[in-house]
Write an enzyme that holds these catalytic residues in place. Structure first.
Site: not given
Length: 201
Positions: A8-10, A12-13, A15, A21-22, A58, A82
């Site tokens: 999974r990506h790092g 984000t704000e 998160n 986010q979708g 991301r 996603e």
């Protein structure tokens, strides 16, 4: 059989805010960049054959940081995005629970058939990520491949690889930049068959 490292990506704000986010193209924050760099350092020197990534930044930036460490190019694929959350994108999870409690319950009970307004079902996500994994495994039948994607998309792929029902998909959402390792293709005998009548619903 290919070995897939599902990443999974790092962070984000969004998160941090608990915001859906979708397919919104949200960037990594400083912590997310550091997470990607830390994972890249951990993987450095290990033998990998390829890196594939969602095209959303991301995931792509996370993959590029790993790729620099492994000296591998990143292959992007829109099918690794996603789940499309439709009108729920940008909404805070707890607010959705308060305002759409019945819909949120239905989402867990029927991942094949439930879709947020103008969005996508988890069953549809599963079908598209399976196609990518099949193509990767065909190209690298005994390879080690990093796939950088998103929480629900990777959880769906993980469930398929482990022979788990998609009903459990929300129990297997990965943490940011923490790999889950699976073999692909899965053992056919243990696989759940998607219900055709609800995948398109």
């Amino acid at each position: 059989m290919a070995t897939l490292w599902l990443v999974r990506h790092g962070q984000t704000e969004w998160n941090l805010e608990g915001r859906y986010q979708g397919q919104a193209d949200v960037p990594l924050n400083a912590a997310g960049l550091l997470q990607a760099q830390t994972l890249a350092a951990e993987l450095s020197g290990q033998p990998f054959d390829a890196i594939y990534s969602s095209d959303l930044q991301r995931a792509r930036v996370t993959a590029e940081i790993i790729g620099w460490s492994l000296n591998l190019p990143v292959h992007t694929d829109v099918r690794l995005r996603e789940i499309n959350q439709g009108q729920w994108e940008g909404k805070i999870y707890r607010d959705l629970q308060n305002c759409y409690s019945e819909e949120m319950l239905a989402r867990r009970k029927n991942p094949y058939g439930f879709r947020p307004p103008d969005g996508e079902t988890a069953g549809e996500v599963l079908l598209r990520v399976i196609k990518v994994a099949d193509e990767i495994a065909a190209a690298y039948p005994n390879g080690r491949i990093v796939i950088v994607s998103h929480a629900l998309a990777l959880a769906a792929l993980f469930c398929k690889a482990k022979g788990l029902p998609l009903l459990e998909v929300y129990d297997h959402l990965p943490h940011n930049a923490h790999p889950k390792i699976v073999q692909w293709p899965p053992e056919a005998a243990s696989q759940e068959t998607p219900p055709s009548e609800s995948v398109s619903g």
